[in-house]
Motif scaffolding. Structure first.
Motif, PDB file in Angstrom:
ATOM      1  N   UNK A 175      49.386 -28.161  16.739  1.00 32.50           N
ATOM      2  CA  UNK A 175      49.568 -29.517  17.271  1.00 32.50           C
ATOM      3  C   UNK A 175      48.826 -29.647  18.596  1.00 32.50           C
ATOM      4  N   UNK A 176      48.941 -28.621  19.431  1.00 35.32           N
ATOM      5  CA  UNK A 176      48.228 -28.633  20.710  1.00 35.32           C
ATOM      6  C   UNK A 176      46.729 -28.748  20.523  1.00 35.32           C
ATOM      7  N   UNK A 177      46.212 -28.087  19.487  1.00 31.44           N
ATOM      8  CA  UNK A 177      44.773 -28.134  19.190  1.00 31.44           C
ATOM      9  C   UNK A 177      44.331 -29.560  18.879  1.00 31.44           C
ATOM     10  N   UNK A 178      45.145 -30.285  18.102  1.00 27.62           N
ATOM     11  CA  UNK A 178      44.788 -31.657  17.755  1.00 27.62           C
ATOM     12  C   UNK A 178      45.103 -32.626  18.887  1.00 27.62           C
ATOM     13  N   UNK A 179      46.067 -32.276  19.734  1.00 22.31           N
ATOM     14  CA  UNK A 179      46.299 -33.094  20.931  1.00 22.31           C
ATOM     15  C   UNK A 179      45.030 -33.180  21.773  1.00 22.31           C
ATOM     16  N   UNK A 180      44.264 -32.097  21.774  1.00 21.53           N
ATOM     17  CA  UNK A 180      43.011 -32.097  22.538  1.00 21.53           C
ATOM     18  C   UNK A 180      42.053 -33.171  22.031  1.00 21.53           C
ATOM     19  N   UNK A 181      42.085 -33.422  20.717  1.00 21.08           N
ATOM     20  CA  UNK A 181      41.213 -34.460  20.150  1.00 21.08           C
ATOM     21  C   UNK A 181      41.617 -35.840  20.663  1.00 21.08           C
ATOM     22  N   UNK A 182      42.928 -36.066  20.828  1.00 21.00           N
ATOM     23  CA  UNK A 182      43.408 -37.324  21.409  1.00 21.00           C
ATOM     24  C   UNK A 182      42.923 -37.430  22.853  1.00 21.00           C
ATOM     25  N   UNK A 183      43.101 -36.349  23.597  1.00 20.24           N
ATOM     26  CA  UNK A 183      42.772 -36.353  25.032  1.00 20.24           C
ATOM     27  C   UNK A 183      41.277 -36.533  25.258  1.00 20.24           C
ATOM     28  N   UNK A 184      40.463 -36.008  24.338  1.00 21.21           N
ATOM     29  CA  UNK A 184      39.009 -36.121  24.479  1.00 21.21           C
ATOM     30  C   UNK A 184      38.526 -37.563  24.392  1.00 21.21           C
ATOM     31  N   UNK A 185      39.278 -38.428  23.715  1.00 19.39           N
ATOM     32  CA  UNK A 185      38.868 -39.835  23.597  1.00 19.39           C
ATOM     33  C   UNK A 185      39.682 -40.731  24.535  1.00 19.39           C
ATOM     34  N   UNK A 186      40.384 -40.114  25.478  1.00 18.79           N
ATOM     35  CA  UNK A 186      41.053 -40.875  26.530  1.00 18.79           C
ATOM     36  C   UNK A 186      42.462 -41.331  26.239  1.00 18.79           C
ATOM     37  N   UNK A 187      43.087 -40.820  25.164  1.00 22.71           N
ATOM     38  CA  UNK A 187      44.468 -41.189  24.868  1.00 22.71           C
ATOM     39  C   UNK A 187      45.411 -40.256  25.635  1.00 22.71           C
ATOM     40  N   UNK A 188      46.271 -40.835  26.439  1.00 23.01           N
ATOM     41  CA  UNK A 188      47.176 -40.064  27.292  1.00 23.01           C
ATOM     42  C   UNK A 188      48.458 -39.754  26.525  1.00 23.01           C
ATOM     43  N   UNK A 189      48.765 -38.475  26.385  1.00 26.05           N
ATOM     44  CA  UNK A 189      49.986 -38.032  25.739  1.00 26.05           C
ATOM     45  C   UNK A 189      50.967 -37.506  26.783  1.00 26.05           C
ATOM     46  N   UNK A 190      52.249 -37.446  26.457  1.00 30.06           N
ATOM     47  CA  UNK A 190      53.208 -36.838  27.381  1.00 30.06           C
ATOM     48  C   UNK A 190      52.844 -35.376  27.659  1.00 30.06           C
ATOM     49  N   UNK A 191      53.315 -34.866  28.790  1.00 29.86           N
ATOM     50  CA  UNK A 191      53.065 -33.463  29.118  1.00 29.86           C
ATOM     51  C   UNK A 191      53.756 -32.561  28.103  1.00 29.86           C
ATOM     52  N   UNK A 192      53.125 -31.425  27.807  1.00 27.01           N
ATOM     53  CA  UNK A 192      53.691 -30.506  26.824  1.00 27.01           C
ATOM     54  C   UNK A 192      53.247 -29.085  27.127  1.00 27.01           C
ATOM     55  N   UNK A 193      53.975 -28.142  26.568  1.00 23.81           N
ATOM     56  CA  UNK A 193      53.634 -26.725  26.655  1.00 23.81           C
ATOM     57  C   UNK A 193      53.364 -26.204  25.246  1.00 23.81           C
ATOM     58  N   UNK A 194      52.586 -25.132  25.155  1.00 22.62           N
ATOM     59  CA  UNK A 194      52.312 -24.484  23.868  1.00 22.62           C
ATOM     60  C   UNK A 194      52.856 -23.056  23.939  1.00 22.62           C
ATOM     61  N   UNK A 195      54.104 -22.840  23.528  1.00 19.76           N
ATOM     62  CA  UNK A 195      54.655 -21.480  23.569  1.00 19.76           C
ATOM     63  C   UNK A 195      54.001 -20.582  22.532  1.00 19.76           C
ATOM     64  N   UNK A 196      53.970 -19.286  22.819  1.00 18.81           N
ATOM     65  CA  UNK A 196      53.444 -18.307  21.880  1.00 18.81           C
ATOM     66  C   UNK A 196      54.604 -17.836  21.005  1.00 18.81           C
TER      67      UNK A 196
END
Length: 336
Positions: free
Chosen positions: A196-217
């Motif tokens: 999910x974090x990987x695809x969140x980057x695609x949102x962020x790359x086009x300027x869509x602001x998402x809530x803050x999040x962490x990516x646990x291992x």
């Protein structure tokens, strides 16, 4: 006139010599959106909305040849005027409009008429010929308003906090996960699976602001997420990942949750009927608004829905495609 034909490779425009959402390798593929059943590996060249381009790079390869366009921008391909129009399904999702010698065909891909607050809202495109999905093409599927659904999800999280439980949402990594994030924003720390974090980057790359999040291992201990919010893809339901989460309460976010007997319902503590597809009323609303002379019904409740359209005076037929594997249990989601 036949502006589109249905082949064993996908939806084909013979005049333009291109395919729309093909499932086998072709020279030119116009892509409606980034879900795995519509955007596949192996095409020589891709054309899509500019919000979809980074998704294709994340899911297929950084090395693909991909042309991106804006909504409404006209591209002339071998004499066929092609333009993309908002489908409201997920970010970058597009209906593909084709025009040739005054005849207009529209391939909808997947769509919904509700405004989810993230995707560009659905746009009605008048046409002679319309290709529609029918995933939820039965009268039992009628979605709550987005705000009402979000409120139910928020109340569930608040109850879990009171009961010292960790709220675990199960939703597709592209579309649902980001909607869940927006719905529960401000209620607690949000943790997402790396897919999910990987695809969140695609949102962020086009300027869509998402809530803050962490990516646990999830290969390590995740005791630190206790009492927080966790979002994982469907492939991990009933997996060791869920078992690692302390005191979890699980909720499936899917349109199938409209029916309590839905597959997987019993393995979760709650279900929220969140869908990125049109419900029964939404499908009919969209189709009637196109004023199409013929409607081709693809993946979903094809036979029932097409029969109903014919009964209410809208000429319709059923076409077979390979769309609709919406579980998106691709290899990236099976890794931890």
């Amino acid at each position: 006139m036949k502006l589109i034909t249905f082949t064993n490779k996908g939806i084909y425009c013979p005049q333009g010599k291109f395919y729309i959402d093909p499932w086998r390798p072709v020279d030119l593929a116009i892509i409606t959106h980034g879900h795995a059943d519509h955007a596949r590996w192996g095409m020589k060249k891709y054309l899509c909305h500019h919000f979809t381009k980074p998704i294709l790079h994340k899911r297929i390869s950084e090395d693909i040849e991909c042309q991106n366009v804006e909504y409404g921008e006209i591209v002339n391909i071998n004499g066929v005027k092609v333009s993309l129009h908002p489908a409201g399904h997920i970010i970058g999702s597009a209906q593909i409009r084709l025009e040739y010698k005054g005849y207009v065909s529209v391939v909808s891909g997947d769509y919904k008429v509700q405004d989810d607050g993230l995707s560009t809202p659905f746009e009605v495109v008048k046409c002679n010929e319309f290709v529609t999905e029918s995933t939820f093409g039965l009268p039992i599927y009628n979605w709550l308003e987005v705000d009402d659904l979000n409120k139910k999800m928020q109340n569930w999280v608040l109850r879990n906090i009171e009961n010292q439980k960790t709220s675990v949402f199960i939703g597709y990594s592209l579309g649902k996960a980001q909607r869940i994030m927006k719905a529960v924003e401000g209620l607690g720390k949000i943790n997402v699976h790396y897919s999910i974090g990987k695809l969140n980057q695609a949102f962020e790359e086009v300027g869509i602001v998402l809530p803050e999040y962490e990516i646990p291992d999830f290969r390590e201990s995740v005791k630190h997420v206790a009492g927080e919010i966790v979002i994982v893809p469907p492939a991990l339901l009933d997996s060791n990942v869920i078992k690692k989460i302390p005191n979890p309460a699980t909720a499936i976010c899917s349109g199938w949750m409209q029916v309590r007997g839905a597959r997987r319902w019993r393995s979760a503590d709650a279900g929220f009927p969140m869908s990125d597809h049109a419900d029964w009323k939404g499908l009919l609303q969209a189709i009637k608004a196109t004023e199409a002379e013929i409607v081709h019904v693809t993946h979903g409740q094809t036979e029932v829905f097409s029969k109903y359209l014919n009964e209410i005076g809208i000429k319709s037929d059923v076409v077979e495609t390979l769309y609709g594997d919406d579980d998106e249990e691709v290899e990236e989601e099976k890794k931890f």
